[in-house]
Design a protein around this motif. Structure first.
Motif, PDB file in Angstrom:
ATOM      1  N   ALA A   1      48.626  21.453  46.030  1.00 21.48           N
ATOM      2  CA  ALA A   1      49.629  20.521  45.517  1.00 21.48           C
ATOM      3  C   ALA A   1      51.031  21.120  45.542  1.00 21.48           C
ATOM      4  N   SER A   2      51.143  22.441  45.496  1.00 16.85           N
ATOM      5  CA  SER A   2      52.450  23.110  45.474  1.00 16.85           C
ATOM      6  C   SER A   2      52.964  23.351  46.886  1.00 16.85           C
ATOM      7  N   HIS A   3      54.291  23.539  46.960  1.00 15.24           N
ATOM      8  CA  HIS A   3      54.953  23.729  48.253  1.00 15.24           C
ATOM      9  C   HIS A   3      55.888  24.932  48.207  1.00 15.24           C
ATOM     10  N   TYR A   4      56.184  25.465  49.391  1.00 15.39           N
ATOM     11  CA  TYR A   4      57.217  26.491  49.521  1.00 15.39           C
ATOM     12  C   TYR A   4      58.547  25.771  49.668  1.00 15.39           C
ATOM     13  N   ASP A   5      59.434  25.945  48.676  1.00 13.03           N
ATOM     14  CA  ASP A   5      60.695  25.214  48.712  1.00 13.03           C
ATOM     15  C   ASP A   5      61.924  26.091  48.510  1.00 13.03           C
ATOM     16  N   LEU A   6      61.740  27.426  48.551  1.00 13.97           N
ATOM     17  CA  LEU A   6      62.872  28.341  48.387  1.00 13.97           C
ATOM     18  C   LEU A   6      63.127  29.107  49.679  1.00 13.97           C
ATOM     19  N   LEU A   7      64.388  29.210  50.064  1.00 15.89           N
ATOM     20  CA  LEU A   7      64.745  29.994  51.245  1.00 15.89           C
ATOM     21  C   LEU A   7      64.443  31.471  51.019  1.00 15.89           C
ATOM     22  N   ALA A   8      64.822  31.974  49.845  1.00 18.35           N
ATOM     23  CA  ALA A   8      64.612  33.392  49.524  1.00 18.35           C
ATOM     24  C   ALA A   8      63.193  33.597  49.012  1.00 18.35           C
ATOM     25  N   SER A   9      62.241  33.478  49.907  1.00 20.73           N
ATOM     26  CA  SER A   9      60.842  33.650  49.519  1.00 20.73           C
ATOM     27  C   SER A   9      60.055  34.190  50.700  1.00 20.73           C
ATOM     28  N   GLU A  10      58.786  34.470  50.438  1.00 25.10           N
ATOM     29  CA  GLU A  10      57.928  35.027  51.478  1.00 25.10           C
ATOM     30  C   GLU A  10      57.644  34.037  52.602  1.00 25.10           C
ATOM     31  N   SER A  11      58.023  32.789  52.424  1.00 25.16           N
ATOM     32  CA  SER A  11      57.699  31.771  53.423  1.00 25.16           C
ATOM     33  C   SER A  11      58.736  31.648  54.537  1.00 25.16           C
ATOM     34  N   ARG A  12      59.801  32.402  54.486  1.00 28.83           N
ATOM     35  CA  ARG A  12      60.850  32.239  55.498  1.00 28.83           C
ATOM     36  C   ARG A  12      60.331  32.511  56.912  1.00 28.83           C
ATOM     37  N   ILE A  13      59.496  33.549  57.075  1.00 23.78           N
ATOM     38  CA  ILE A  13      58.935  33.845  58.400  1.00 23.78           C
ATOM     39  C   ILE A  13      58.100  32.664  58.887  1.00 23.78           C
ATOM     40  N   LEU A  14      57.330  32.055  57.991  1.00 21.29           N
ATOM     41  CA  LEU A  14      56.543  30.873  58.331  1.00 21.29           C
ATOM     42  C   LEU A  14      57.437  29.785  58.909  1.00 21.29           C
TER      43      LEU A  14
ATOM     44  N   SER B   1      53.043  23.162  52.586  1.00 17.46           N
ATOM     45  CA  SER B   1      52.134  23.337  51.456  1.00 17.46           C
ATOM     46  C   SER B   1      51.823  24.822  51.331  1.00 17.46           C
ATOM     47  N   ILE B   2      51.456  25.262  50.133  1.00 17.33           N
ATOM     48  CA  ILE B   2      51.062  26.651  49.937  1.00 17.33           C
ATOM     49  C   ILE B   2      49.873  26.984  50.842  1.00 17.33           C
ATOM     50  N   GLY B   3      49.008  26.013  51.054  1.00 16.24           N
ATOM     51  CA  GLY B   3      47.874  26.241  51.941  1.00 16.24           C
ATOM     52  C   GLY B   3      46.868  25.114  51.871  1.00 16.24           C
ATOM     53  N   ALA B   4      45.734  25.342  52.506  1.00 12.85           N
ATOM     54  CA  ALA B   4      44.676  24.334  52.564  1.00 12.85           C
ATOM     55  C   ALA B   4      43.409  24.871  51.906  1.00 12.85           C
ATOM     56  N   ASP B   5      42.919  24.150  50.926  1.00 16.73           N
ATOM     57  CA  ASP B   5      41.647  24.458  50.276  1.00 16.73           C
ATOM     58  C   ASP B   5      40.559  23.822  51.140  1.00 16.73           C
ATOM     59  N   VAL B   6      40.142  24.548  52.161  1.00 17.10           N
ATOM     60  CA  VAL B   6      39.194  24.006  53.131  1.00 17.10           C
ATOM     61  C   VAL B   6      37.848  23.730  52.469  1.00 17.10           C
ATOM     62  N   GLU B   7      37.489  24.548  51.522  1.00 21.05           N
ATOM     63  CA  GLU B   7      36.197  24.409  50.836  1.00 21.05           C
ATOM     64  C   GLU B   7      36.061  23.033  50.198  1.00 21.05           C
ATOM     65  N   ASN B   8      37.181  22.526  49.634  1.00 22.50           N
ATOM     66  CA  ASN B   8      37.154  21.238  48.935  1.00 22.50           C
ATOM     67  C   ASN B   8      37.884  20.136  49.686  1.00 22.50           C
ATOM     68  N   GLY B   9      38.330  20.436  50.905  1.00 26.97           N
ATOM     69  CA  GLY B   9      38.928  19.417  51.757  1.00 26.97           C
ATOM     70  C   GLY B   9      40.235  18.849  51.249  1.00 26.97           C
ATOM     71  N   ARG B  10      41.117  19.710  50.714  1.00 20.25           N
ATOM     72  CA  ARG B  10      42.403  19.199  50.240  1.00 20.25           C
ATOM     73  C   ARG B  10      43.499  20.249  50.412  1.00 20.25           C
ATOM     74  N   MET B  11      44.740  19.764  50.474  1.00 23.92           N
ATOM     75  CA  MET B  11      45.896  20.646  50.551  1.00 23.92           C
ATOM     76  C   MET B  11      46.298  21.065  49.145  1.00 23.92           C
TER      77      MET B  11
END
Length: 198
Positions: free
Chosen positions: A164-177, A152-162
């Motif tokens: 809705a969007s996701h990291y789904d591309l290899l060529a993106s900033e999420s590769r290190i994650l 998931s892009i992240g967690a909205d802790v303030e409202n208790g939900r994840m």
């Protein structure tokens, strides 16, 4: 350029900032350093300390001292499942609202912590252990959508939900994650095959 870059950290990461790097410094108009920071900012600073030592800008003892000071601060900051929130007030160390946890920011910080741990291994074993403990305490599985096998892009802790969007591309900033979470055994390597290639 490298020396000027290090000068930013040298000038703006001090005891006054609780050894945390400000997000930015505004010079025109002269507002000064922002009193907030993020996990990515902190991770970049930690790796900058290693780089400054390698480039001869600082001695090993200053590098170790700076790393220890920042680690001491991190060990006292409020987290969510071991993950730092997206923004903190560097004066009070409190998370800024709305409290949100960014998956990518967490991946950047964990990678930086583990890089620093590897760099100080054999030099300062206590610091090495503290760096690794912080990284291994970060729960990435709670940010992972097991059904879609994506983060998931992240967690909205303030409202208790994840998010809705996701990291789904290899060529993106999420590769290190993805690398970090797989390396730490928190997600299965087959997750990597779910990332789209252009």
């Amino acid at each position: 350029l490298a020396r000027e870059t290090w000068a930013f950290f040298e000038n703006y990461v001090t005891e006054r900032e609780n050894w945390l790097p400000p997000d930015n410094v505004q010079v025109d108009p002269d507002v000064g350093a922002a009193r907030r920071t993020s996990p990515t900012n902190i991770g970049l600073y930690l790796v900058a300390c290693l780089s400054a030592r390698e480039l001869g800008f600082i001695r090993e003892e200053e590098m170790l001292s700076r790393l220890r000071d920042t680690v001491s601060t991190l060990e006292h900051m409020e987290t969510w499942h071991g993950q730092l929130y997206n923004w903190y007030d560097i004066d009070t160390l409190r998370p800024l609202r709305p409290r949100y946890v960014s998956s990518v920011d967490g991946g950047n910080l964990a990678a930086s912590l583990l890089t620093c741990a590897a760099a100080v291994e054999g030099v300062d074993e206590a610091l090495c252990a503290r760096l690794r403990t912080l990284a291994r305490g970060m729960d990435f599985a709670c940010l992972f959508d097991g059904r879609r096998k994506l983060f998931s892009i992240g967690a909205d802790v303030e409202n208790g939900r994840m998010s809705a969007s996701h990291y789904d591309l290899l060529a993106s900033e999420s590769r290190i994650l993805s690398y970090v979470a797989m390396m730490m055994g928190q997600v299965e390597p087959k997750h990597f095959r779910r990332l789209s290639r252009p």
